[in-house]
Design a protein around this motif. Structure first.
Motif: not given
Length: 360
Positions: A33-48
């Motif tokens: 899965l793409p991880p780039q959203h983890i370090i960008r506001e609002p810091y939401i992962p693709v899956v929890n």
């Protein structure tokens, strides 16, 4: 997997269940899965909360129908490795309040008991792992892990892992060094090197001071081992961040450090850390040393538990749902406290009475 199976003297086809625990980024990479959203506001992962998958789904070389349980994560900086650590520590089953801290790339913290759990994470790890200094290394043979400085003579007494000639210093060694420099008066409360106390160990290049820990003739590398004022300043910021994380999460739930029955420290860092030194520099609260307990690799311990215990497997999912995550990236109170913690041990010495007694 082939190597693990060979070591265990079993066939890859004999593996029916696999458990995986990692930080949020590694979990995403493991699942493709793409991880780039983890370090960008609002810091939401693709899956929890990843679904259980089969080995065939991910191309893992074990029995194709083998189930793979992937520990869930709570937020961008609080992953399944910490959920696994909670299971291993038993924090989620305790009647009294305890805290678990895992220092890696980030400092990850979970506070609570069997009734409630609150978690947060922040950037405090690199310096505390020895990662800010040119001589900083992870713990391995020849790396300095303990230091004592005789305050009357200024002599350094070093211990290296496996007692090999010194070649670098790990996070626990850095914390020991900072504590000893402070107690010996070689650094002041701001962490600045004091020339008259450092004596002949003090060097200066291009206006940047450094203190020599090991001379070139005694080091395994043939070069002097020293830390600069820049290294010390980075360590001060990291220890301040660590303490501020702890102060923020406890205040958030309305408990004090004195309410903690146990303080679990996980990871390689936790295996070597001297609590007294960490208290001396104001990195962790001034509690009885018996309150602190090292867990080693708690993530691996939790993974092993879910493979052999259905209760532990069920607990992993339940624990994740019980955690309230405190996002420090948008917490102004954290930043306000951080500035106050950038002193040795703190701008408020009453928070560290045992240290105050030592330096009087």
């Amino acid at each position: 997997m082939a190597g693990l199976c060979k070591d265990a003297e079993i066939s890859e086809d004999d593996v029916f269940l696999m458990a995986v625990a990692g930080n949020t980024a590694m979990t995403h990479l493991f699942l493709g899965l793409p991880p780039q959203h983890i370090i960008r506001e609002p810091y939401i992962p693709v899956v929890n909360f990843p679904n259980t998958v089969t080995a065939k789904d991910l191309g893992i070389r074990i029995r194709g129908t083998a189930r793979i349980f992937i520990f869930p994560n709570v937020g961008s900086y609080f992953g399944g490795d910490l959920i696994s650590g909670i299971i291993y520590s038993g924090l989620h089953d305790r009647e009294d309040v305890a805290i678990l801290v895992d220092v890696g790339t980030n400092a990850e913290v979970v506070l609570g008991n069997r009734d409630w759990l609150v978690a947060c994470a922040g950037a405090a790890g690199p310096a505390l792992e020895g990662g800010v200094s040119k001589i900083g290394m992870t713990a391995k043979p020849g790396v300095i892990d303990r230091i004592f400085i005789d305050p009357s003579t200024g002599e350094f007494d070093l211990h290296t892992i496996d007692e090999r000639p010194p070649r670098g210093i790990c996070g626990s060694g850095m914390i020991d060094l900072m504590a000893q420099l402070f107690l010996a008066g070689m650094v002041d409360i701001q962490g600045k090197l004091v020339p008259e106390k450092c004596g002949s160990r003090l060097r200066e290049t291009d206006g940047i001071r450094r203190i020599v820990i090991v001379g070139e003739n005694a080091s395994a590398t043939g070069a002097e081992l020293s830390i600069s004022q820049v290294d010390i300043d980075s360590l001060i910021r990291s220890k301040a961040a660590m303490y501020t994380i702890l102060a923020t999460i406890t205040r958030y739930v309305g408990v004090t450090f004195a309410d903690l029955s146990k303080f679990f420290v996980a990871g390689t860092f936790g295996s070597f850390i001297n609590p007294r030194s960490a208290i001396t520099i104001g990195m962790i609260p001034d509690l009885l040393e018996t309150t602190y307990r090292s867990l080693g690799n708690s993530s691996l311990g939790g993974v092993a538990m879910v493979l052999i215990s259905r209760d532990a497997l069920d607990a992993a999912a339940a624990v994740r749902d019980r955690i309230t995550y405190l996002e420090l990236n948008v917490n102004q109170e954290f930043m306000n406290r951080f500035s106050a913690a950038k002193f040795l041990p703190h701008t408020d010495p009453s928070l560290f009475p045992s240290v105050r007694r030592m330096v009087l």
